[in-house]
Design an enzyme around this catalytic site. Structure first.
Site, PDB file in Angstrom:
ATOM      1  N   PHE A   1      -7.011  22.165 -24.230  1.00 24.80           N
ATOM      2  CA  PHE A   1      -7.380  20.759 -24.368  1.00 24.80           C
ATOM      3  C   PHE A   1      -8.613  20.536 -23.482  1.00 24.80           C
ATOM      4  CE2 PHE A   1      -7.398  16.269 -23.291  1.00 24.80           C
ATOM      5  CZ  PHE A   1      -7.470  15.755 -24.570  1.00 24.80           C
ATOM      6  N   THR A   2      -9.501  19.652 -23.909  1.00 25.22           N
ATOM      7  CA  THR A   2     -10.820  19.507 -23.271  1.00 25.22           C
ATOM      8  C   THR A   2     -10.750  19.354 -21.752  1.00 25.22           C
ATOM      9  OG1 THR A   2     -10.676  17.167 -23.851  1.00 25.22           O
ATOM     10  CG2 THR A   2     -11.991  18.561 -25.306  1.00 25.22           C
TER      11      THR A   2
ATOM     12  N   TYR B   1       0.839  -1.206   0.000  1.00 24.05           N
ATOM     13  CA  TYR B   1       0.000   0.000   0.000  1.00 24.05           C
ATOM     14  C   TYR B   1       0.875   1.256   0.000  1.00 24.05           C
ATOM     15  CZ  TYR B   1      -3.738   3.247   0.833  1.00 24.05           C
ATOM     16  OH  TYR B   1      -4.626   4.275   0.682  1.00 24.05           O
TER      17      TYR B   1
ATOM     18  N   LYS C   1      -0.160   8.337 -23.416  1.00 27.07           N
ATOM     19  CA  LYS C   1       0.351   8.814 -24.710  1.00 27.07           C
ATOM     20  C   LYS C   1       1.844   8.462 -24.804  1.00 27.07           C
ATOM     21  CE  LYS C   1      -3.808  10.707 -24.418  1.00 27.07           C
ATOM     22  NZ  LYS C   1      -4.060  11.999 -23.864  1.00 27.07           N
TER      23      LYS C   1
HETATM   24  C1  LIG Z   1      -5.148  12.843 -23.248  1.00 26.00           C
HETATM   25  C2  LIG Z   1      -4.725  14.211 -22.895  1.00 26.00           C
HETATM   26  C3  LIG Z   1      -4.917  14.739 -21.605  1.00 26.00           C
HETATM   27  C4  LIG Z   1      -5.702  14.029 -20.525  1.00 26.00           C
HETATM   28  O1  LIG Z   1      -5.140  12.826 -20.171  1.00 26.00           O
HETATM   29  P1  LIG Z   1      -6.021  11.534 -19.736  1.00 26.00           P
HETATM   30  O2  LIG Z   1      -4.972  10.532 -19.385  1.00 26.00           O
HETATM   31  O3  LIG Z   1      -6.856  11.152 -20.916  1.00 26.00           O
HETATM   32  O4  LIG Z   1      -6.848  11.934 -18.562  1.00 26.00           O
HETATM   33  C5  LIG Z   1      -4.414  15.997 -21.353  1.00 26.00           C
HETATM   34  N1  LIG Z   1      -3.793  16.723 -22.292  1.00 26.00           N
HETATM   35  C6  LIG Z   1      -3.606  16.256 -23.545  1.00 26.00           C
HETATM   36  C7  LIG Z   1      -2.912  17.094 -24.556  1.00 26.00           C
HETATM   37  C8  LIG Z   1      -4.070  14.984 -23.887  1.00 26.00           C
HETATM   38  O5  LIG Z   1      -3.912  14.535 -25.141  1.00 26.00           O
END
Ligand SMILES: *Cc1c(COP(=O)(O)O)cnc(C)c1O
Length: 473
Positions: A142-143, A90, A274
């Site tokens: 970014f979203t 943990y 990524k």
């Molecule tokens: C995917 C992404 C995020 C968010 O990451 P998650 O692991 O999907 O929560 C933030 N910024 C960029 C540029 C991304 O492509």
């Protein structure tokens, strides 16, 4: 050493002499995952069942899945071996210390706070740094990043260069910060807690930012005493573009470039899904001791203890090993080279794409595929559906459906761009898959029998592109 930096446009040389030296990925395949080859009739049924929305297709009905590069990478045998070394204590897992050491060596930040994925890090950073009424400038939004900034009470202001919004402009660093725009925000806003710099810029099509620009942003922010927080999600891909496009960096390794780039920032948020070559995970890095203490206090509430933050020990081990592999020049050459290879095949065929080709995806310009369709007939959504019908390739709409509605007027947002994104997972598909994709896209582009567009028959309230349903007109 491969004789060429990236795969060049293939020339069909039957009967001619082959003038180039071929080039291939720096790995071979040890295990395969069969994919289903479907018939046209099966795809027509699957697409109808999915309401003509590629997000609603079952993955097993997809032949080549280019929906996203997020969490879809293939791990190496060394990463899989690392999973067996998971220390699932943990507290104080040895995999955490391995990850911390790896991030320090390659990204250079002092503190590591692991999170379940990128948005977990964005949430914590926004909560500890932003006060209601603050302004956060960034090189295009970014979203999830913008959501967390606004959720914490900030206003987001876009300071990317104008070229970033122009799909036909071939400038090499369309992710750059416009220094004049940034200076205006820094000198007029009531309070700027930090500047958010993304490398590469996802929403501009995976476009990079140059080292010179990053250095200039650093100097400007230092004069105003404002820290810089990097969205380092694809910073290694950005490093490759600096290496291949910016004078003075050709002889430096991606790893060295990454270190220098990160040194101009004070911390980062990271999606492990990524660059770092894993299917889940992320982290927050900070150099400031007090800020890191605050983040550690918060991570225990939302993610998990500060030595696992929502990840299993084995996940941290796989990510530490993935980082090590991601900074290798040979890996990046193959990664970006494969995206460029697909982009070049499409350009040679005359297919309209966003230029230059970005780091993680090729974007098709749906308006130029279907000039006869109005935006209310959903050209990009239609194109994504046609691509699936033709050969079972799954892509993503980035147009009016993704843009959603204005909450005040209830009307559609009408974005300038109607794009379809072909996103390439890392180390998953071969050059032959890219050939199939290019041939399919070209066939759809040249098909004289043009579709009539779609109408939306079900529209969810939030992020409608995920679940909306359509019918052909
Ligand atoms: C995917 C992404 C995020 C968010 O990451 P998650 O692991 O999907 O929560 C933030 N910024 C960029 C540029 C991304 O492509």
């Amino acid at each position: 050493m491969p004789p060429e930096p990236a795969p060049s446009t293939p020339i069909r040389t039957t009967g001619q002499q082959l003038r180039r030296r071929s080039w291939a990925e720096p790995w071979k395949i040890k295990m395969v995952e069969p994919i289903k080859v479907t018939t046209a009739a099966q795809r027509a049924t699957a697409l109808r069942d999915a309401g003509y929305n590629t997000f609603l297709l079952r993955s097993e009905d997809v032949y080549i899945d280019l929906l996203t590069d997020s969490g879809t990478s293939a791990m190496s045998d060394w990463q899989w071996a690392g999973l067996m070394l998971g220390d699932e204590a943990y507290a104080g897992s040895k995999n955490f210390y391995h990850l911390e050491d790896t991030v320090r060596r390659h990204y250079g930040y002092k503190h590591l706070i692991p999170t379940h994925q990128g948005r977990g890090a964005e949430h914590i950073l926004s909560q500890i740094m932003i006060q209601p009424g603050d302004t956060v400038p960034g090189n295009m939004y970014f979203t999830t990043t913008r959501y967390h900034q606004e959720h914490a009470g900030a206003q987001f202001v876009d300071v990317v260069v104008d070229e970033g919004h122009d799909p036909a402009n071939p400038a090499p660093f369309k992710g750059n910060v416009d220094l004049a725009k940034l200076e205006r925000v820094l000198t007029t806003a009531k309070h700027v807690p930090y500047v958010c710099v993304a490398a590469t810029v996802n929403m501009a099509g995976g476009q990079p930012i140059s080292m010179a620009n990053m250095r200039a942003v650093r100097e400007l922010c230092a004069r105003q005493h404002v820290p810089i927080m990097l969205d380092a999600t694809r910073a290694v891909e950005n490093a490759w573009f600096i290496k291949t496009r910016e004078p003075g960096y050709a002889e430096r390794s991606c790893g060295e470039i990454l270190r220098e780039f990160c040194s101009y920032s004070d911390g980062c948020t990271m999606s492990g899904k990524k660059d770092p070559l894993v299917n889940i995970g992320g982290w927050l890095s900070l150099n400031d001791d007090q800020l890191a203490d605050k983040a550690r206090n918060m991570v225990v509430v939302y993610e998990g203890l500060h030595t696992y933050g929502g990840m299993a020990g084995r996940d941290m081990e796989a990510m530490a090993r993935g980082i090590e592999e991601s900074v290798q020049d040979d890996h990046m050459r193959a990664r970006i080279g494969q995206v460029e290879y697909l982009g070049e095949l499409l350009q040679v065929a005359g297919v309209p794409v966003v230029l230059p080709i970005g780091g993680h995806a090729v974007y098709l310009d749906a308006r130029r595929f279907y000039p006869h369709l109005t935006q209310d007939e959903f050209p990009a959504q239609t194109l994504a559906a046609e691509l699936y019908l033709d050969a079972g390739v799954r892509a993503m709409e980035r147009g009016i459906v993704s843009a959603g509605r204005d909450h005040k007027t209830g009307k559609h947002h009408y974005p300038k761009l109607e794009l379809v994104r072909l996103t390439i997972p890392r180390r998953v598909y071969t050059q032959a898959h890219m050939d199939v994709v290019a041939e399919s896209v070209t066939a759809v582009f040249q098909n004289p029998d043009k579709p009539r567009g779609l109408k939306m028959v079900y529209e969810p309230e939030n992020l409608r592109f995920f679940q909306a349903r359509f019918e052909p007109l």
